[in-house]
Design a protein around this motif. Sequence first.
Motif, mmCIF file in Angstrom:
data_model
loop_
_atom_site.group_PDB
_atom_site.id
_atom_site.type_symbol
_atom_site.label_atom_id
_atom_site.label_comp_id
_atom_site.label_asym_id
_atom_site.label_seq_id
_atom_site.Cartn_x
_atom_site.Cartn_y
_atom_site.Cartn_z
ATOM 1 N N TRP A 281 10.552 -17.464 -6.790
ATOM 2 C CA TRP A 281 10.459 -17.240 -5.547
ATOM 3 C C TRP A 281 8.959 -17.809 -5.039
ATOM 4 C CZ3 TRP A 281 14.260 -16.643 -1.981
ATOM 5 C CH2 TRP A 281 15.534 -16.088 -2.389
ATOM 6 N N LEU A 282 7.990 -17.522 -5.786
ATOM 7 C CA LEU A 282 6.733 -17.603 -5.333
ATOM 8 C C LEU A 282 6.261 -19.041 -4.754
ATOM 9 C CD1 LEU A 282 4.388 -15.692 -7.718
ATOM 10 C CD2 LEU A 282 5.087 -15.008 -5.519
ATOM 11 N N PRO A 283 6.795 -20.149 -5.507
ATOM 12 C CA PRO A 283 6.718 -21.609 -5.261
ATOM 13 C C PRO A 283 7.371 -21.936 -3.843
ATOM 14 C CG PRO A 283 7.091 -21.563 -7.545
ATOM 15 C CD PRO A 283 7.421 -20.213 -6.936
ATOM 16 N N LEU A 284 8.310 -21.209 -3.392
ATOM 17 C CA LEU A 284 9.160 -21.481 -2.392
ATOM 18 C C LEU A 284 8.725 -20.785 -1.064
ATOM 19 C CD1 LEU A 284 12.577 -20.820 -4.242
ATOM 20 C CD2 LEU A 284 11.262 -23.155 -3.849
ATOM 21 N N LEU A 285 7.732 -19.842 -1.234
ATOM 22 C CA LEU A 285 6.996 -19.116 -0.070
ATOM 23 C C LEU A 285 5.809 -20.151 0.319
ATOM 24 C CD1 LEU A 285 6.992 -15.427 -1.435
ATOM 25 C CD2 LEU A 285 8.577 -16.424 0.257
ATOM 26 N N ASN A 286 5.569 -20.331 1.644
ATOM 27 C CA ASN A 286 4.423 -20.816 2.275
ATOM 28 C C ASN A 286 3.322 -19.809 2.545
ATOM 29 O OD1 ASN A 286 5.160 -19.187 4.508
ATOM 30 N ND2 ASN A 286 5.622 -20.954 5.811
ATOM 31 N N ASN A 287 3.454 -18.549 2.136
ATOM 32 C CA ASN A 287 2.410 -17.419 2.080
ATOM 33 C C ASN A 287 2.307 -16.810 0.927
ATOM 34 O OD1 ASN A 287 3.763 -14.686 2.998
ATOM 35 N ND2 ASN A 287 5.042 -16.474 3.559
ATOM 36 N N VAL A 288 1.191 -16.158 0.390
ATOM 37 C CA VAL A 288 1.009 -15.428 -0.692
ATOM 38 C C VAL A 288 1.324 -13.869 -0.596
ATOM 39 C CG1 VAL A 288 -0.511 -14.673 -2.401
ATOM 40 C CG2 VAL A 288 -0.845 -16.659 -1.493
ATOM 41 N N PRO A 289 2.186 -13.454 -1.045
ATOM 42 C CA PRO A 289 2.815 -12.039 -0.814
ATOM 43 C C PRO A 289 1.885 -10.866 -1.608
ATOM 44 C CG PRO A 289 4.245 -12.899 -2.490
ATOM 45 C CD PRO A 289 3.349 -14.073 -2.115
ATOM 46 N N ALA A 290 1.839 -9.870 -0.958
ATOM 47 C CA ALA A 290 1.154 -8.594 -1.568
ATOM 48 C C ALA A 290 2.347 -7.931 -2.561
ATOM 49 C CB ALA A 290 0.593 -7.805 -0.732
ATOM 50 N N ILE A 291 1.872 -7.318 -3.411
ATOM 51 C CA ILE A 291 2.801 -6.610 -4.330
ATOM 52 C C ILE A 291 2.532 -5.052 -4.288
ATOM 53 C CG2 ILE A 291 3.795 -6.262 -6.886
ATOM 54 C CD1 ILE A 291 4.451 -9.046 -5.557
ATOM 55 N N LEU A 292 3.633 -4.344 -4.075
ATOM 56 C CA LEU A 292 3.978 -2.926 -4.059
ATOM 57 C C LEU A 292 4.656 -2.295 -5.352
ATOM 58 C CD1 LEU A 292 3.103 -0.176 -3.225
ATOM 59 C CD2 LEU A 292 5.082 -0.384 -1.528
ATOM 60 N N PHE A 293 3.800 -1.834 -6.261
ATOM 61 C CA PHE A 293 4.590 -1.673 -7.586
ATOM 62 C C PHE A 293 4.766 -0.246 -7.468
ATOM 63 C CE2 PHE A 293 4.292 -0.113 -12.047
ATOM 64 C CZ PHE A 293 5.493 -0.791 -12.433
ATOM 65 N N THR A 294 5.812 0.266 -7.922
ATOM 66 C CA THR A 294 6.238 2.082 -8.301
ATOM 67 C C THR A 294 7.111 1.958 -9.488
ATOM 68 O OG1 THR A 294 6.978 3.854 -7.122
ATOM 69 C CG2 THR A 294 8.047 1.808 -6.845
ATOM 70 N N TYR A 295 6.746 2.948 -10.148
ATOM 71 C CA TYR A 295 7.492 3.619 -11.405
ATOM 72 C C TYR A 295 7.933 4.911 -11.420
ATOM 73 C CZ TYR A 295 3.111 5.542 -12.721
ATOM 74 O OH TYR A 295 2.007 6.460 -12.713
ATOM 75 N N ARG A 296 8.808 5.404 -12.163
ATOM 76 C CA ARG A 296 9.477 6.629 -12.449
ATOM 77 C C ARG A 296 9.626 6.873 -13.827
ATOM 78 N NH1 ARG A 296 15.573 8.403 -10.329
ATOM 79 N NH2 ARG A 296 15.341 10.403 -10.748
#
Length: 454
Positions: A281-296
């Motif tokens: 998906w990253l090359p298809l976006l016209n903006n750089v997303p931030a990432i929220l990572f969570t784990y359990r």
Amino acid sequence: MASDAEINPLKPRSRRRRGKPLQDQRFSSYLTFGFQVTVCLGIFLAIYILVLISLTPLLSEETPKELKRGEALKPVMDPILNQLKRFPQEPMQGLAEGVAEAMRKQFAESRQKLGLSDSSLIEKASAEVNHLRKNRGVGDNPASLKAKEKLALHNVEPPAGVHGVIVLGMHRSGTSMLSGLMVTGSGYNTGGPLIGSAFDNEKGFFERLDVVLQNDEFMNSQKVWWSSNVLNYHDDVALANKESGKITFKKGKTALAFLNDSNNAPWLQKDPRMCITLKTWLPLLNNVPAILFTYRNPLEVAMSLKKREKNFTLEHGLRLWIIYNMRAIQNSEGLCRVYSSNDAILNDTLEEVKNIVSELTNKCGVPAPPRQITQEDVNKFVDPSLQHNKGHQHEGEKVLADYDGCKVYDYVSDFPEGSANRLREKELYIKAMKVHCDFKSGAAFEDDYEWPSV
């Protein structure tokens, strides 16, 4: 009477003597050194005169009040370089060193006249860097630089700004609860339509239907499903299949129309499959997303999947936990990441969500959401009874491993002790818990972290 010369022509004539002898007064008599030395001195004198002539205009120039980028040293260097190009390179080391020394002195004097001290040049460069950072629209976040380098491999125009956040985490890890809190409490935008609630997620999934369906198509084209063969997914193959028309991108187009519209910022995109497909998906976006990572806790996740899915074993769930979390970290490398955990959300929901929103805004440059979450929002959304399968309640007191104080306790298995299935399951459990402990300490977020084999 004939003279002596006429009588005897072979006899030399006598010279008349004067008061002083005649002197040889030719100019060449004054030159007491050779031709080569004379040429060297002539060349040196010519170069020195040319340098002085070239620098003469600078004497009448005023010190500039403002330096233009790239123009500060041009008036000093260009005349000198142009004059030196006219002369051939001769093996005269002494002459060259003398000219170089004269040039260094002239250059130093010219810099002083122009006000070009080392500190002023450094200050100017620092101002340029800050200006570029500001215009890039991502604050001081260096993470987007690596992302842009990777996007360049797909011949995609560099994205601009940060419009939203992508939530990454393994299935059954609390991603729905966290996303729901940020959407209903803070006002992050998901668009729609969304997948509805279900028996295993009463408050809803907060997943766009088009993104989920497109992710399934990306994965199915490589004979990958969310719960099987996920290690064999390749983002470049998925992009090639999209470009060739091997897979349709109808659902993806509707999703991108939303994600690439800055009017929808700050948006939130959540689908656990994104742990695997993010780099598609990253090359298809016209903006750089931030990432929220969570784990359990991995045992909790594996037990939840075993309860929900038919013929699902703990071993299979533990293996998926390692793979999904590993790919989430690997695929988001270079992006601005914010970290949380299911335990942190349950321990102090309100403060944890506030901290997450603050980091996304101030650290990653995501536009601030329209409102701040309140305790009333938390009470409406979080039901502690929805936290199924709290599987790490120390069912057995036996400690299987201890990683710098992070203890791994024994657990209840369906297989008898000593059996081959039990040994494989326990080995995978200890590996998963080691990663879980490294998430707690932060070691698993380092670029050189060694992930276990599965």
